[in-house]
Scaffold this active site. Structure first.
Site, mmCIF file in Angstrom:
data_model
loop_
_atom_site.group_PDB
_atom_site.id
_atom_site.type_symbol
_atom_site.label_atom_id
_atom_site.label_comp_id
_atom_site.label_asym_id
_atom_site.label_seq_id
_atom_site.Cartn_x
_atom_site.Cartn_y
_atom_site.Cartn_z
ATOM 1 N N ALA A 70 0.819 -1.383 0.024
ATOM 2 C CA ALA A 70 0.066 -0.107 0.154
ATOM 3 C C ALA A 70 0.793 1.376 -0.079
ATOM 4 O O ALA A 70 2.294 1.196 0.219
ATOM 5 C CB ALA A 70 -0.805 -0.046 1.256
ATOM 6 N N TYR A 71 0.295 2.212 -0.382
ATOM 7 C CA TYR A 71 0.864 3.784 -0.318
ATOM 8 C C TYR A 71 0.470 4.125 1.102
ATOM 9 O O TYR A 71 -0.828 4.434 1.514
ATOM 10 C CB TYR A 71 0.288 4.724 -1.096
ATOM 11 C CG TYR A 71 1.138 6.037 -1.147
ATOM 12 C CD1 TYR A 71 2.117 6.528 -1.764
ATOM 13 C CD2 TYR A 71 0.579 6.870 0.076
ATOM 14 C CE1 TYR A 71 2.617 7.889 -1.636
ATOM 15 C CE2 TYR A 71 1.057 8.208 0.358
ATOM 16 C CZ TYR A 71 2.214 8.550 -0.441
ATOM 17 O OH TYR A 71 2.808 9.795 -0.321
ATOM 18 N N THR A 72 1.393 4.161 2.490
ATOM 19 C CA THR A 72 1.029 4.218 3.633
ATOM 20 C C THR A 72 1.056 5.595 4.508
ATOM 21 O O THR A 72 1.082 5.776 5.649
ATOM 22 C CB THR A 72 1.281 2.969 4.403
ATOM 23 O OG1 THR A 72 2.998 2.936 4.526
ATOM 24 C CG2 THR A 72 0.731 1.807 4.227
ATOM 25 N N THR A 124 -8.509 0.166 5.818
ATOM 26 C CA THR A 124 -8.249 1.002 6.971
ATOM 27 C C THR A 124 -9.262 1.638 7.608
ATOM 28 O O THR A 124 -10.331 1.896 7.198
ATOM 29 C CB THR A 124 -7.162 2.151 6.674
ATOM 30 O OG1 THR A 124 -7.263 3.243 7.842
ATOM 31 C CG2 THR A 124 -7.671 3.009 5.404
ATOM 32 N N ASP A 125 -9.353 2.049 9.021
ATOM 33 C CA ASP A 125 -10.405 2.727 9.631
ATOM 34 C C ASP A 125 -10.489 4.359 9.226
ATOM 35 O O ASP A 125 -11.359 4.848 9.501
ATOM 36 C CB ASP A 125 -10.130 2.745 11.341
ATOM 37 C CG ASP A 125 -8.657 3.458 11.611
ATOM 38 O OD1 ASP A 125 -7.698 3.178 10.894
ATOM 39 O OD2 ASP A 125 -8.508 3.852 12.475
ATOM 40 N N TYR A 169 -5.181 9.744 1.765
ATOM 41 C CA TYR A 169 -4.902 8.211 2.235
ATOM 42 C C TYR A 169 -6.151 7.541 2.430
ATOM 43 O O TYR A 169 -6.417 6.485 1.542
ATOM 44 C CB TYR A 169 -4.017 8.160 3.238
ATOM 45 C CG TYR A 169 -3.976 6.890 3.910
ATOM 46 C CD1 TYR A 169 -3.084 5.932 3.238
ATOM 47 C CD2 TYR A 169 -4.462 6.255 5.127
ATOM 48 C CE1 TYR A 169 -3.091 4.587 3.649
ATOM 49 C CE2 TYR A 169 -4.213 5.093 5.498
ATOM 50 C CZ TYR A 169 -3.572 4.258 4.892
ATOM 51 O OH TYR A 169 -3.662 3.173 5.469
ATOM 52 N N LYS A 205 -7.788 4.636 -0.271
ATOM 53 C CA LYS A 205 -7.963 3.177 0.286
ATOM 54 C C LYS A 205 -9.408 2.794 -0.029
ATOM 55 O O LYS A 205 -9.748 1.520 -0.276
ATOM 56 C CB LYS A 205 -7.461 3.146 1.908
ATOM 57 C CG LYS A 205 -6.089 3.298 1.993
ATOM 58 C CD LYS A 205 -5.258 2.080 1.702
ATOM 59 C CE LYS A 205 -5.443 0.781 2.519
ATOM 60 N NZ LYS A 205 -4.758 -0.238 1.933
ATOM 61 N N TRP A 225 -4.401 1.757 13.272
ATOM 62 C CA TRP A 225 -3.197 1.895 14.344
ATOM 63 C C TRP A 225 -2.336 0.501 14.448
ATOM 64 O O TRP A 225 -1.907 0.078 15.231
ATOM 65 C CB TRP A 225 -3.862 2.068 15.673
ATOM 66 C CG TRP A 225 -4.727 3.352 15.810
ATOM 67 C CD1 TRP A 225 -5.341 3.949 14.847
ATOM 68 C CD2 TRP A 225 -5.085 4.095 17.118
ATOM 69 N NE1 TRP A 225 -6.325 5.123 15.439
ATOM 70 C CE2 TRP A 225 -5.982 4.942 16.823
ATOM 71 C CE3 TRP A 225 -4.736 3.895 18.615
ATOM 72 C CZ2 TRP A 225 -6.495 5.822 17.654
ATOM 73 C CZ3 TRP A 225 -5.068 4.616 19.464
ATOM 74 C CH2 TRP A 225 -6.135 5.555 19.104
HETATM 75 N N1 LIG Z 1 0.375 1.185 9.553
HETATM 76 C C1 LIG Z 1 -1.037 1.399 9.813
HETATM 77 O O1 LIG Z 1 -1.186 2.196 11.042
HETATM 78 C C2 LIG Z 1 -1.984 1.059 9.100
HETATM 79 C C3 LIG Z 1 -3.434 1.247 9.729
HETATM 80 C C4 LIG Z 1 -4.419 0.595 9.358
HETATM 81 C C5 LIG Z 1 -4.468 -0.054 7.777
HETATM 82 N N2 LIG Z 1 -3.318 -0.340 7.659
HETATM 83 C C6 LIG Z 1 -3.082 -1.017 6.231
HETATM 84 O O2 LIG Z 1 -2.300 -2.291 6.223
HETATM 85 C C7 LIG Z 1 -1.643 -2.696 5.275
HETATM 86 C C8 LIG Z 1 -0.134 -3.204 5.600
HETATM 87 O O3 LIG Z 1 0.276 -1.659 6.285
HETATM 88 P P1 LIG Z 1 1.891 -1.715 6.772
HETATM 89 O O4 LIG Z 1 2.022 -0.540 7.799
HETATM 90 O O5 LIG Z 1 2.498 -2.997 6.681
HETATM 91 O O6 LIG Z 1 2.457 -0.885 5.315
HETATM 92 P P2 LIG Z 1 4.066 -0.885 5.152
HETATM 93 O O7 LIG Z 1 5.102 -1.271 5.930
HETATM 94 O O8 LIG Z 1 4.033 0.366 4.451
HETATM 95 O O9 LIG Z 1 4.176 -1.710 3.662
HETATM 96 C C9 LIG Z 1 3.820 -1.533 2.445
HETATM 97 C C10 LIG Z 1 4.464 -2.115 1.651
HETATM 98 O O10 LIG Z 1 4.130 -1.889 0.027
HETATM 99 C C11 LIG Z 1 5.211 -1.833 -0.672
HETATM 100 N N3 LIG Z 1 4.771 -1.262 -1.776
HETATM 101 C C12 LIG Z 1 4.494 0.228 -2.259
HETATM 102 N N4 LIG Z 1 4.135 0.307 -3.430
HETATM 103 C C13 LIG Z 1 4.193 -0.878 -4.119
HETATM 104 C C14 LIG Z 1 4.148 -1.407 -5.298
HETATM 105 N N5 LIG Z 1 3.801 -0.601 -6.494
HETATM 106 N N6 LIG Z 1 4.408 -2.506 -5.822
HETATM 107 C C15 LIG Z 1 4.855 -3.583 -4.582
HETATM 108 N N7 LIG Z 1 4.986 -2.983 -3.300
HETATM 109 C C16 LIG Z 1 4.753 -2.043 -2.974
HETATM 110 C C17 LIG Z 1 6.039 -0.766 0.001
HETATM 111 O O11 LIG Z 1 7.388 -0.927 -0.453
HETATM 112 P P3 LIG Z 1 8.298 0.506 -0.050
HETATM 113 O O12 LIG Z 1 8.647 0.352 1.457
HETATM 114 O O13 LIG Z 1 9.480 0.204 -0.923
HETATM 115 O O14 LIG Z 1 7.441 1.771 -0.344
HETATM 116 C C18 LIG Z 1 6.094 -1.562 1.203
HETATM 117 O O15 LIG Z 1 6.828 -2.468 1.674
HETATM 118 C C19 LIG Z 1 -1.595 -1.574 4.195
HETATM 119 O O16 LIG Z 1 -2.843 -1.767 3.373
HETATM 120 C C20 LIG Z 1 -2.101 -0.256 5.173
HETATM 121 O O17 LIG Z 1 -3.212 0.408 4.267
HETATM 122 C C21 LIG Z 1 -2.084 0.360 8.038
#
Ligand SMILES: NC(=O)c1ccc[n+]([C@@H]2O[C@H](COP(=O)([O-])OP(=O)(O)OC[C@H]3O[C@@H](n4cnc5c(N)ncnc54)[C@H](OP(=O)(O)O)[C@@H]3O)[C@@H](O)[C@H]2O)c1
Length: 406
Positions: free
Chosen positions: A49-51, A90-91, A114, A118, A139
């Protein structure tokens, strides 16, 4: 963060998987298609994702292309291959005005780019892939990525007091719990497709979350000094993107329909902090040795022992790489070849760093054959030695970024 945690959960369940990062971009339909052909998967799980919530306000196109168009590309592969896809949302798809826990039917209304991107991804997935699971979470924190817990511990160790937002309510989610849920869905071969909410049970504000991190951090020796954790309002802590004031997710559906036991957020935090403590002591051992070697190399430069400077630089980098193996719970290899060590972690050095590592490895290996030592010693001089030191410091900083709590 979630992707690596998921690998751990699938391994624990002995579910065969193949994982990719950016090398197979979700923006490249052809690459996805040939990856599908090659591996013939039974399921697709999208953790990418783009996070960057605040940056998304300025990088709208990037956020939409990854969070909407990339998801649509994956959805098409799932539909063509007639396999289920699990996607994480996401929330932040909610506007934050609710006063009660949000169920899956609650009206959405993102307040930032964001969340909107999503939500657009969810809509694409529902439209394209008939066998989809959308799990909205909130979170998220975990071992493998920069996250709120690591940030707080760092701040608490460096400041006498910090301010944390107390008027946003939700509940934290340990990435391991979410990964276990995903593995359980796959393990059971569930066909109960649809949208689900999942976060830790219970509720808190960011301020209360920080308070618990401080308490456990002190107990486990991760937070070394006293620090006042003061509450503040969102207005006092302005961010580029607006965030929902209330985004507590109801876990009713995930527990009743998928029969998944949702852990309390504070119980999960305790487990996480236990792991963090163990991890910290194993990893810091390697880092201390890496730093000691670097200091030794500096001392050797001033005494003119140039070959040993380069050997010690090699050893310093090697130990830093091994700290990353330890951080990722991988068994630490006994080899001394820097490029092979890095290769085992799938991290990519830039071309300059790559050449430097190759050079260092060459000197290191050659130095083990006595007859070459005198020739090598002639090649090396003070200038080259200083270059070694400078480059080694740079490489060590680059490697440190791979351990997000440092
Ligand atoms: N973190 C939070 O608090 C949170 C809360 C609610 C929901 N979520 C959701 O939970 C999920 C996991 O989140 P996370 O925190 O584990 O995210 P993360 O650590 O940011 O990991 C996202 C990964 O996606 C990769 N990515 C980005 N663009 C890509 C592309 N075009 N092709 C392939 N890979 C790509 C990123 O690579 P790079 O590092 O190289 O960019 C990164 O490794 C996501 O869907 C996010 O929206 C997260």
């Amino acid at each position: 963060m979630l992707g690596q945690e998921l690998c751990r959960a699938l391994e624990a369940e002995k579910i065969e998987y193949t994982g990719t990062d950016r090398e197979v971009s979700i923006l490249d339909p052809e690459a996805l298609s040939s990856y599908g052909e090659k591996h013939n998967p039974d399921w697709i799980i999208n953790c990418s994702a783009y996070t960057a919530v605040d940056k998304a306000e300025d990088e709208t196109d990037a956020a939409y292309s990854i969070n909407r168009d990339g998801v649509a590309n994956l959805a098409r592969i799932a539909e063509e291959r007639d396999i289920p896809i699990i996607h994480i949302s996401t929330d932040y798809v909610f506007d934050g005005t609710s006063e009660k826990p949000l169920n899956e039917e609650a009206p959405t209304g993102p307040v930032g780019v964001y969340g909107a991107s999503k939500l657009a991804g969810e809509e694409s997935l529902r439209r394209i892939a008939s066998k989809h699971f959308i799990i909205r979470t909130a979170w998220l924190y975990g071992q493998y990525g920069p996250n709120f817990v690591y940030t707080m511990v760092k701040l608490m160790n460096s400041r006498e007091s910090i301010k944390v937002v107390a008027d946003q309510i939700g509940s934290p989610t340990w990435a391991r719990d979410l990964a276990d849920l995903i593995a359980a869905v796959i393990e059971s071969g569930s066909e109960k497709y649809g949208t689900y909410h999942f976060s830790g049970e219970g509720q808190c504000s960011w301020h209360e979350f920080a308070g618990e991190i401080f308490r456990l951090g002190r107990e486990k020796g991760l937070v070394k000094t006293e620090c006042n954790i003061n509450p503040c309002s969102s207005g006092e802590y302005p961010t580029k993107a607006k965030r929902p004031a209330y985004s507590l997710l109801s876990k009713e559906k995930v527990s009743s329909k998928l029969q998944f036991n949702v852990p309390d957020w504070n119980t999960s935090l305790k487990y996480f902090m236990n792991d963090y403590q163990g991890l910290h002591s194993r990893v810091s051992n390697w880092i201390e040795h890496a730093e000691y070697d670097l200091e030794t190399a500096k001392a050797m430069t001033s005494s003119g022992r140039y070959l040993y400077v380069c050997i010690t630089c090699q050893q310093s980098i090697e130990k830093m790489i091994k700290a990353i193996y330890e951080f990722r719970n991988l068994s630490v290899p006994r080899i001394h070849d820097l490029l092979r060590l890095i290769d085992g972690l799938s991290i990519l050095p830039d071309a300059n760093t790559n050449t430097y590592l190759k050079d260092l490895s060459y000197y290191y290996i050659a130095s083990r054959y006595n007859e070459r030592i005198s020739k090598l010693s002639i090649e090396l001089n003070r200038e080259r030695s200083e270059f070694f030191l400078e480059k080694t410091e740079e490489v060590i900083q680059w490697l440190k970024l791979k351990i997000p709590y440092l």
